[in-house]
Enzyme design. Structure first.
Site, PDB file in Angstrom:
ATOM      1  N   SER A  31      -0.520   2.342  -2.348  1.00 32.91           N
ATOM      2  CA  SER A  31      -0.192   3.099  -1.133  1.00 32.91           C
ATOM      3  C   SER A  31      -0.277   4.615  -1.291  1.00 32.91           C
ATOM      4  O   SER A  31      -0.438   5.319  -0.303  1.00 32.91           O
ATOM      5  CB  SER A  31       1.186   2.714  -0.614  1.00 32.91           C
ATOM      6  OG  SER A  31       2.187   3.174  -1.479  1.00 32.91           O
ATOM      7  N   LYS A  73       6.563   7.974  -1.647  1.00 33.04           N
ATOM      8  CA  LYS A  73       5.803   8.346  -0.455  1.00 33.04           C
ATOM      9  C   LYS A  73       5.826   9.857  -0.297  1.00 33.04           C
ATOM     10  O   LYS A  73       6.578  10.560  -0.954  1.00 33.04           O
ATOM     11  CB  LYS A  73       6.407   7.716   0.810  1.00 33.04           C
ATOM     12  CG  LYS A  73       6.477   6.211   0.793  1.00 33.04           C
ATOM     13  CD  LYS A  73       5.114   5.582   0.828  1.00 33.04           C
ATOM     14  CE  LYS A  73       5.234   4.064   0.773  1.00 33.04           C
ATOM     15  NZ  LYS A  73       4.009   3.423   0.425  1.00 33.04           N
TER      16      LYS A  73
END
Length: 123
Positions: A31, A73
């Site tokens: 990701s 993230k």
């Protein structure tokens, strides 16, 4: 997904916090590619709840809707209830687009493996 030391104590919004001031996290999944990749080891510094988190920071976070999921993230912006975080790989959506705002637990300081380096800015 990330594996790291976490404590049983609860943080903001009843989300488990980090056990120590410094944490070594191992990246699992694509990701955040190309910034960090599967298998990378990251040095993370725990943040206090009142710490300033800026857009563009790469962070270790949890989602109140999925407290068992620990993620790395990039912060996009602050929102009520936490921060909107997204991965650098737009094809993978295990981020705020799927789970809503996240609680930031720590800031990623550097990648230690496979080669030590400070993280680059957002692509």
């Amino acid at each position: 997904m990330i594996s790291a030391n976490t404590s049983r104590s609860r943080g903001p919004d009843d989300v488990p916090g980090l056990a120590t001031r410094w944490v070594l996290a191992r990246v699992s999944g694509p990701s955040m590619s190309p910034t960090v990749r599967h298998g990378d080891r990251l040095l993370v510094r725990r943040l206090r709840p009142e710490a300033v988190v800026r857009p563009g920071d790469v962070v270790l976070a949890r989602f109140p809707s999925r407290p068992e999921l620990l993620v790395v993230k990039r912060v996009r912006h602050a929102t009520p209830g936490g921060h909107w975080v997204e991965g650098d790989n737009p094809l993978v959506t295990d981020d705020s687009r799927a789970f809503g705002p996240a609680v930031v637990l720590g800031r990623v300081v550097a990648r230690l493996r496979p080669r030590p380096v400070r993280l680059p800015p957002a692509p």
